[in-house]
Scaffold this motif. Structure first.
Motif: not given
Length: 257
Positions: A62-66, A113-114, A124-127
């Protein structure tokens, strides 16, 4: 709870409920409205249409969608990065008071999530973490569009503006009907599209075939393109077969790079 910039360039914030509804008992009619601050944001395609339900529907976490919703709103910025305090992000994800240890928050919410977003979406996401002493105080997310999305957006920029599927539907209905084709009738419990209205309700098997034929393409995007191409033409007797044939020709002539 969101920030936005007006047409005049003024930065503002707003908090509001998404929808309210009311109606007299026994009438069978519900009247609903969006809040005065939320309505203009929902009506702006450049903002709201970016939230792709087809993408969000693939996520398990659910955190991936948010997180996707929060990141997607920033994907088209000149500098697509987002810095936010850890406590603020907890509030947005609804985990205030839970996973109070940052390591747990990172491992059980953010990392999964990421990972899903990078695997299943068009970005594509980096944190990166910013610490004060030993405590992580803020996070910075860097967002990059994947190649196939960049190719589609580049193509769209060079096309003339087409009327939406809704406008085409109104035109075919004689210019006066604005009934939502997905509204369920109270008598037979079927929608307009299920009765053969336009745009048609394509079968789930058809959409699965499209995902195989057009691997890497957004199925929702292909549907909208087909509706626009079909505008002004006679509605096909077999929409599913017609859509599959159109998709084969479209992806052949529009190769992703």
């Amino acid at each position: 709870d969101f920030d936005y910039t007006t047409e005049e360039g003024e930065e503002r914030w707003a908090v509001g409920g998404l929808i309210s509804a009311s109606g007299p008992k026994g009438e069978g009619v519900i009247r609903f409205q969006f809040g005065v601050d939320v309505a203009p944001i929902l009506a702006e395609p450049a903002v709201f249409a970016r939230l792709k339900l087809a993408v969000i529907g693939q996520f398990v976490s659910k955190y991936a969608g948010m997180m996707y919703e929060l990141l997607e709103l920033r994907a088209n910025m000149n500098n697509p990065t987002w810095e936010i305090g850890v406590d603020d992000l907890r509030a947005l994800l609804g985990v205030t008071g839970k996973m109070t240890n940052f390591a747990h928050f990172r491992n059980y919410a953010l990392t999964s999530a990421i990972s899903e977003i990078n695997e299943k979406s068009d970005i594509a996401v980096t944190m990166t973490e910013t610490k004060k002493g030993r405590k992580v105080e803020s996070l910075t997310f860097t967002i990059e569009k994947k190649d196939f999305r960049q190719a589609m957006e580049s193509e769209l920029q060079h096309k003339s503006v087409r009327k939406s599927g809704a406008a085409a539907r109104v035109k075919r209905d004689g210019g006066g009907s604005k009934r939502d084709p997905d509204t369920v009738d109270m008598l037979d419990r079927r929608t307009g599209r299920e009765r053969g209205g336009w745009p048609p309700l394509l079968k789930s098997e058809t959409l699965e075939q499209v995902r195989e034929i057009a691997a890497g393409w957004d199925v929702g995007f292909l549907e909208r393109e087909w509706y626009g191409w079909q505008q002004g033409k006679e509605a096909p007797r077999d929409p599913d077969k017609a859509f599959l044939g159109w998709v084969k020709g479209y992806v052949k002539n529009h190769r992703l790079t």
